[in-house]
Design a protein around this motif. Sequence first.
Motif, short mmCIF file in Angstrom:
data_model
loop_
_atom_site.label_atom_id
_atom_site.label_comp_id
_atom_site.label_asym_id
_atom_site.label_seq_id
_atom_site.Cartn_x
_atom_site.Cartn_y
_atom_site.Cartn_z
N ARG A 1 2.22 1.65 -3.51
CA ARG A 1 1.18 2.14 -4.44
C ARG A 1 0.95 3.63 -4.21
NH1 ARG A 1 -0.31 -2.77 -4.88
NH2 ARG A 1 -1.08 -2.92 -2.75
N THR A 2 1.04 4.07 -2.98
CA THR A 2 0.87 5.50 -2.69
C THR A 2 1.93 6.31 -3.44
OG1 THR A 2 -0.04 4.97 -0.54
CG2 THR A 2 0.78 7.21 -0.81
N ASN B 1 -5.21 4.44 -0.19
CA ASN B 1 -4.36 3.24 -0.13
C ASN B 1 -4.23 2.68 1.28
OD1 ASN B 1 -3.49 2.68 -2.89
ND2 ASN B 1 -2.51 4.68 -2.81
N CYS C 1 -3.86 3.99 4.39
CA CYS C 1 -2.86 4.37 5.39
C CYS C 1 -3.50 4.36 6.77
CB CYS C 1 -2.19 5.70 5.05
SG CYS C 1 -2.92 7.14 5.74
N ILE D 1 -4.66 10.42 -1.34
CA ILE D 1 -4.12 9.21 -1.99
C ILE D 1 -3.67 8.20 -0.93
CG2 ILE D 1 -2.20 8.35 -3.41
CD1 ILE D 1 -2.43 10.92 -5.08
N SER D 2 -3.04 8.69 0.13
CA SER D 2 -2.59 7.79 1.21
C SER D 2 -3.79 7.08 1.82
CB SER D 2 -1.84 8.56 2.29
OG SER D 2 -0.76 9.24 1.74
N ASP E 1 0.84 -1.21 0.00
CA ASP E 1 0.00 0.00 0.00
C ASP E 1 0.87 1.26 0.00
OD1 ASP E 1 -2.31 -1.45 -0.05
OD2 ASP E 1 -2.65 -1.38 2.13
N ASP F 1 1.07 6.37 -7.13
CA ASP F 1 -0.16 7.15 -7.37
C ASP F 1 0.10 8.65 -7.22
OD1 ASP F 1 -1.45 4.79 -7.74
OD2 ASP F 1 -2.68 4.86 -5.90
N VAL F 2 0.93 9.01 -6.24
CA VAL F 2 1.21 10.45 -6.03
C VAL F 2 1.90 11.02 -7.26
CG1 VAL F 2 2.69 12.06 -4.73
CG2 VAL F 2 1.27 10.42 -3.50
#
Length: 492
Positions: free
Chosen positions: A245-246, A312, A314, A308-309, A242, A249-250
């Motif tokens: 992926r963050t 995913n 967080c 975004i975090s 995760d 994605d960022v």
Amino acid sequence: MFIQEAPRGFEVDSAGFIQKLTDAVGEEFIHTDPVALRTYDCDGLTIYKGIPSAVVLPVSTEEVRQIVEICREYRVPLIARGAGTGLSGGATPLPGGVLIVFTRMNKILELDYENRLARVQPGVVNLHLSRETLPHGFHYAPDPSSQAACTIGGNAAENSGGAHCLKYGMTTNHIMEMTVVLPTGEVAHLGADGEDSPGLDLRGFFIGSEGTFAVITELTVRLTPNPESVRTMLACFAKVGDACRTVSDVIAAGAVPAAMELMDRYTIEAVETVVQAGYPRDAEAVLLIELDGLPSSIRPLETLIRDISEKNNCSSFRIAQTEEEREGLWMGRKKAFGAFGVIAPSYYCLDGTVPRSKLAQVLEEFDEIASSYDLRITNVFHAGDGSLHPNVLFDDRVPGETERAIECGAEVLRACIRAGGVLSGEHGIGIEKIREMKDQFDEPTLEIMERVRDAIDEDGLMNPGKLIPDEENVFPVAHSGAIARMGGGMTK
Ligand SMILES: Cc1cc2nc3c(=O)[nH]c(=O)nc-3n(C[C@H](O)[C@H](O)[C@H](O)COP(=O)(O)OP(=O)(O)OC[C@H]3O[C@@H](n4cnc5c(N)ncnc54)[C@H](O)[C@@H]3O)c2cc1C
């Protein structure tokens, strides 16, 4: 006096040779005593050792020129050394030869704030330049974690990176011009202090050549304005995937943070035991993210990164509210390598780069590789640019474990290549990865590299046996046990 037998039949009339070197630099600045020479037998990659024939400490381009000419006359290899913090054996005098150490060439020659440039000698310590310019509103942006010790000459030779190179670019983006002494003893000026320089980009070509093309004796570097404001945040995750992926994605969303560093479970455990940076011990991964720029431009990015975090999964997201809190968060990252001492007696720090989208996949693969060698790998790295630092943890006191760590490391590098990445993100090839160059490059590409090197260094005297595989220059390697022992007080 000790002159190690060199493999290519270098003929050394010891007395005459050393006398000429002494005349060039002065008696005080040459070492030939075996005990003194032994202190220069490796860089930060301590498994490979070689004793130099002599160590010289020049003070000017002219002295370097003379040293190069003398080595050429006697056909003795020469190796440049900045601070010796390299992690791939680049400054290790494997073939013997003369080590040119830049400790005395450590002057900032000119600070030109109007044109945002600094002219420096190669032995200037990276952080010392920023310390000098920060009060004037500028800094030198490439910030290897070794910046308190490593030199700008060494950074240029390795094309070093650092936490903030995600936004600001690697060393090559910050060097405008270099004065170099070629293997012929000629002095050349590469690049220009303007934004563009006509002709071939020889400056770019020599940067990252790991001291195999020339000795750098002066550099003109770019000064970067200090950011108007900085925001530092910590995103914590229950799954490493995760966090990875963050990161992708960022960047995919168009945001380019100044820094984006990932630390995994073992690193968190080590850091929290040693410096208590405030990373949650139950997290599988934390992301340290820094934004800089005008407050009005940072705010929307902060929201974007938080969203975004959260998307995913967080588990917590924190923004440093004070400079003290920010420094605390960075302290964990900066002390991570030193902290590994509490979880293993030794570690082998690798660096490979993979596409950001492959981070989660390769980290899983690293775990599998480590298990197959009955070892552990811990990861702390510049996640934003996919620049990995897998650290193989091992115990060098256990017979055979060092060799297993080395094999495990080679397997990790091959995994990076399979994932579409490269052998080195920033530490260079040196001796360490020279065998794996054949896994990365095809024959014709390696041959071009070899031909270029041979054209520049006809006699093969500039740092032989490094970077470019060469059947003639394969030196016997002495293992000394641990690759990185704990307690050296280094941070990364
Ligand atoms: C704790 C730790 C953290 C690190 N973190 C990072 C990091 O974040 N990013 C990163 O990129 N690296 C990192 N490194 C690796 C290392 O610090 C860099 O490669 C650095 O650029 C080496 O600089 P140095 O002055 O120590 O060079 P040295 O180790 O002395 O030499 C490195 C290479 O440069 C050549 N060289 C040195 N000076 C010259 C010169 N004047 N002319 C020609 N060639 C020369 C040498 O021959 C050698 O091949 C780290 C190392 C340690 C120990």
